[in-house]
Motif scaffolding. Sequence first.
Motif, PDB file in Angstrom:
ATOM      1  N   MET A 123      -6.863 -32.369  44.813  1.00  0.00           N
ATOM      2  CA  MET A 123      -6.256 -33.280  45.770  1.00  0.00           C
ATOM      3  C   MET A 123      -4.807 -32.857  46.016  1.00  0.00           C
ATOM      4  SD  MET A 123      -8.997 -34.585  44.363  1.00  0.00           S
ATOM      5  CE  MET A 123      -8.583 -35.126  42.725  1.00  0.00           C
ATOM      6  N   GLY A 125      -1.345 -33.354  48.454  1.00  0.00           N
ATOM      7  CA  GLY A 125      -0.674 -34.253  49.384  1.00  0.00           C
ATOM      8  C   GLY A 125       0.701 -34.664  48.897  1.00  0.00           C
ATOM      9  N   HIS A 126       0.841 -34.868  47.591  1.00  0.00           N
ATOM     10  CA  HIS A 126       2.150 -35.184  47.034  1.00  0.00           C
ATOM     11  C   HIS A 126       3.075 -33.975  47.161  1.00  0.00           C
ATOM     12  CE1 HIS A 126       1.368 -39.155  45.382  1.00  0.00           C
ATOM     13  NE2 HIS A 126       0.236 -38.726  44.864  1.00  0.00           N
ATOM     14  N   ARG A 150      -0.662 -42.555  46.249  1.00  0.00           N
ATOM     15  CA  ARG A 150      -1.717 -42.193  47.195  1.00  0.00           C
ATOM     16  C   ARG A 150      -3.067 -42.701  46.706  1.00  0.00           C
ATOM     17  NH1 ARG A 150      -1.102 -37.973  51.117  1.00  0.00           N
ATOM     18  NH2 ARG A 150       1.093 -37.404  51.343  1.00  0.00           N
ATOM     19  N   TRP A 152      -7.124 -42.141  47.141  1.00  0.00           N
ATOM     20  CA  TRP A 152      -8.105 -41.140  47.541  1.00  0.00           C
ATOM     21  C   TRP A 152      -9.501 -41.729  47.351  1.00  0.00           C
ATOM     22  CZ3 TRP A 152      -5.557 -36.289  48.450  1.00  0.00           C
ATOM     23  CH2 TRP A 152      -4.267 -36.206  47.931  1.00  0.00           C
ATOM     24  N   SER A 161      -7.681 -38.283  51.126  1.00  0.00           N
ATOM     25  CA  SER A 161      -6.585 -39.245  51.101  1.00  0.00           C
ATOM     26  C   SER A 161      -6.835 -40.312  52.161  1.00  0.00           C
ATOM     27  CB  SER A 161      -5.254 -38.540  51.364  1.00  0.00           C
ATOM     28  OG  SER A 161      -4.187 -39.468  51.364  1.00  0.00           O
ATOM     29  N   VAL A 164      -1.341 -43.868  51.933  1.00  0.00           N
ATOM     30  CA  VAL A 164      -0.102 -43.462  51.289  1.00  0.00           C
ATOM     31  C   VAL A 164       0.840 -44.661  51.281  1.00  0.00           C
ATOM     32  CG1 VAL A 164       1.858 -41.880  51.296  1.00  0.00           C
ATOM     33  CG2 VAL A 164      -0.372 -41.091  52.110  1.00  0.00           C
TER      34      VAL A 164
END
Length: 375
Positions: A123, A125-126, A150, A152, A161, A164
């Motif tokens: 995962m 995204g951060h 986040r 998911w 995701s 957020v």
Amino acid sequence: ERDSLRKILRDKGMQGSEVAETDIETSDEALPQSIVEEIDVNMKRLKGDRLRREVPHNLASRDEIKATVEVDSVNSHSGGTGNNGVLCLDVLERDGTSFVFTGGSDARAMCYDVTSRTTRAAMVGHTRPIRCIKAFDDMLLTGSDDSTIRAWRASGAAYSSVRVMKPHQGSIVGFNVLPSRRHIVSAGSDGKVSFTDFEQGFTVAQTDGGHGDSAAGFSCIGLHPDGYMCVTGSVGKLLIWDLKQMSLRLTVGDGSEGSLASVSFNEDGYTMAAGYSSGITRLYDFRKVDKPLKDLVPYDLSQKSNPCNRVAFSDDGTYLSVASNVVRLWDWKAGSEITTLSTHSGPVTDVRFGKDARWLASCSLDKTLRIFKAE
């Protein structure tokens, strides 16, 4: 027993060297009545469930815990540069398969299938290290130094995701999922406690962060299993919060054991473990909160100076795992260390028991996830 705990939190005349009564600071954003009623319903249900609960018939025995051995080691995070690595983990049993989810300094979250020994998903995204992670049902939640949490959702073997949230102005140091499984309570380095609806993606209420002990920022958070109270760590003290009112009720401890790294509630609802930078793990009984129940000190006293990074009870509450430079497994009621797992080459950052304490997962700054099995 739980009623006596709630009475303690209401009493205003409590005295004792380890407990400092505080002025109650009610947030301007106390929880809406509909959520308060939901907490009350879940609290009543969970109390009834626990009165009927029995010790799992397949729970690992003390002798089996003592014979725990490593069975797998995984290096799935890049770890960045320097002394970085895997920072947090959670375990999940689903459809007969055991999973471990990890968060790293590389800002990624990973899903590892313990049963098949394969990495199932990554995962991304951060933008900064992931400090906390929680998996349940088909959901995964991750909290990061980038100030976001986040959400998911699983889709086959992958996770996408879906939300957020930014409930804090600083790092997310920890969060817990309430029994409703649609709300989370989080603590931040900004010294605030936030109550967030992760299904809708907004913060319902937040403490003002103006208390002297919280102004320095929080280092950890733990949620009572009934979901009506949480405990945060700050400057070596435990701050006990009434979630329904989003208010501070008590401050426990004097900070003499150093900074507080981790707190964990036992399923019994009144025992809590706190891990300190001094290496001590301190147990509290909230029915007699005027002084600690006991301290758990490593057999090798020379190891006491190694900071405690994480404490976690087994799901049924029988055993306690402590992560420091090694993993220590305790019979906490007897106050005795059962065994030490020392295969990591760096500080151990997190540890969790699997189902019935039959297996265990730990992660470390050595950039590995390790799986252990009770024999």
